[in-house]
Design a protein around this motif. Structure first.
Motif, PDB file in Angstrom:
ATOM      1  N   MET A 179      76.893 -50.933  69.113  1.00 56.33           N
ATOM      2  CA  MET A 179      76.081 -49.788  69.646  1.00 56.33           C
ATOM      3  C   MET A 179      75.232 -50.251  70.692  1.00 56.33           C
ATOM      4  N   ILE A 180      74.408 -51.191  70.623  1.00 57.39           N
ATOM      5  CA  ILE A 180      73.504 -51.766  71.431  1.00 57.39           C
ATOM      6  C   ILE A 180      74.262 -52.223  72.570  1.00 57.39           C
ATOM      7  N   GLN A 181      75.286 -52.761  72.527  1.00 59.89           N
ATOM      8  CA  GLN A 181      75.893 -53.218  74.003  1.00 59.89           C
ATOM      9  C   GLN A 181      76.380 -52.164  74.561  1.00 59.89           C
ATOM     10  N   GLN A 182      76.773 -50.989  73.978  1.00 53.61           N
ATOM     11  CA  GLN A 182      77.386 -49.737  74.575  1.00 53.61           C
ATOM     12  C   GLN A 182      76.211 -48.999  75.119  1.00 53.61           C
ATOM     13  N   VAL A 183      74.871 -48.811  74.227  1.00 52.00           N
ATOM     14  CA  VAL A 183      73.996 -48.166  75.158  1.00 52.00           C
ATOM     15  C   VAL A 183      73.213 -48.823  76.227  1.00 52.00           C
ATOM     16  N   MET A 184      73.328 -50.309  75.994  1.00 47.92           N
ATOM     17  CA  MET A 184      72.446 -50.886  77.190  1.00 47.92           C
ATOM     18  C   MET A 184      73.557 -51.007  78.518  1.00 47.92           C
ATOM     19  N   HIS A 185      74.815 -50.712  78.241  1.00 52.16           N
ATOM     20  CA  HIS A 185      75.740 -50.652  79.463  1.00 52.16           C
ATOM     21  C   HIS A 185      75.564 -49.282  79.858  1.00 52.16           C
ATOM     22  N   GLU A 186      75.514 -48.029  79.187  1.00 47.55           N
ATOM     23  CA  GLU A 186      75.056 -46.822  79.664  1.00 47.55           C
ATOM     24  C   GLU A 186      73.891 -46.652  80.483  1.00 47.55           C
ATOM     25  N   THR A 187      72.846 -47.365  80.061  1.00 46.52           N
ATOM     26  CA  THR A 187      71.450 -47.299  80.487  1.00 46.52           C
ATOM     27  C   THR A 187      71.101 -48.440  81.549  1.00 46.52           C
ATOM     28  N   ARG A 188      72.203 -48.985  81.970  1.00 43.76           N
ATOM     29  CA  ARG A 188      72.321 -49.999  82.989  1.00 43.76           C
ATOM     30  C   ARG A 188      71.341 -51.278  82.635  1.00 43.76           C
TER      31      ARG A 188
END
Length: 80
Positions: free
Chosen positions: A34-43
Motif C-alpha cells: 500500500m505504501i509503495q503504491q501510494v508513494m508512487h501515486e503521490t510522487r
C-alpha cells in the motif's frame, strides 16, 4: 487477482511453515505494498500519501522506516 484471493493464497503458502507469525507476515506485506503504491501515486509526497491513507505524517514515516530498506528509503526521499 483480488486482495482476498492474494491473502488466501499467501496463508496457504505460509501455513505450517510460519505458524504463529502468519498474521504479522501478511500484514507487513500488505502495508508495504500500500505504501509503495501510494508513494508512487503521490510522487513520493509523504504528506499527501499519509492523507490518502488516513494516517498521520509521523505514522507514515514510522511505517516507511520499519518496512523498507535504507536504499528504498533514500529513493523515496525520506531522511533516516
Amino acid at each position: 487477482m483480488s486482495i482476498e484471493q492474494t491473502v488466501k493464497t499467501e496463508v496457504k503458502n505460509q501455513f505450517g511453515k510460519n505458524d504463529g507469525a502468519i498474521f504479522n507476515s501478511i500484514n507487513k506485506q500488505v502495508r508495504r505494498a500500500m505504501i509503495q503504491q501510494v508513494m508512487h501515486e503521490t510522487r513520493n509526497n509523504k504528506s499527501a500519501a499519509a492523507r490518502a491513507l488516513g494516517i498521520s505524517r509521523a505514522s507514515m514515516r514510522t511505517y516507511i522506516m520499519q518496512l523498507f530498506t535504507e536504499s528504498e528509503i533514500k529513493q523515496m526521499g525520506v531522511e533516516s
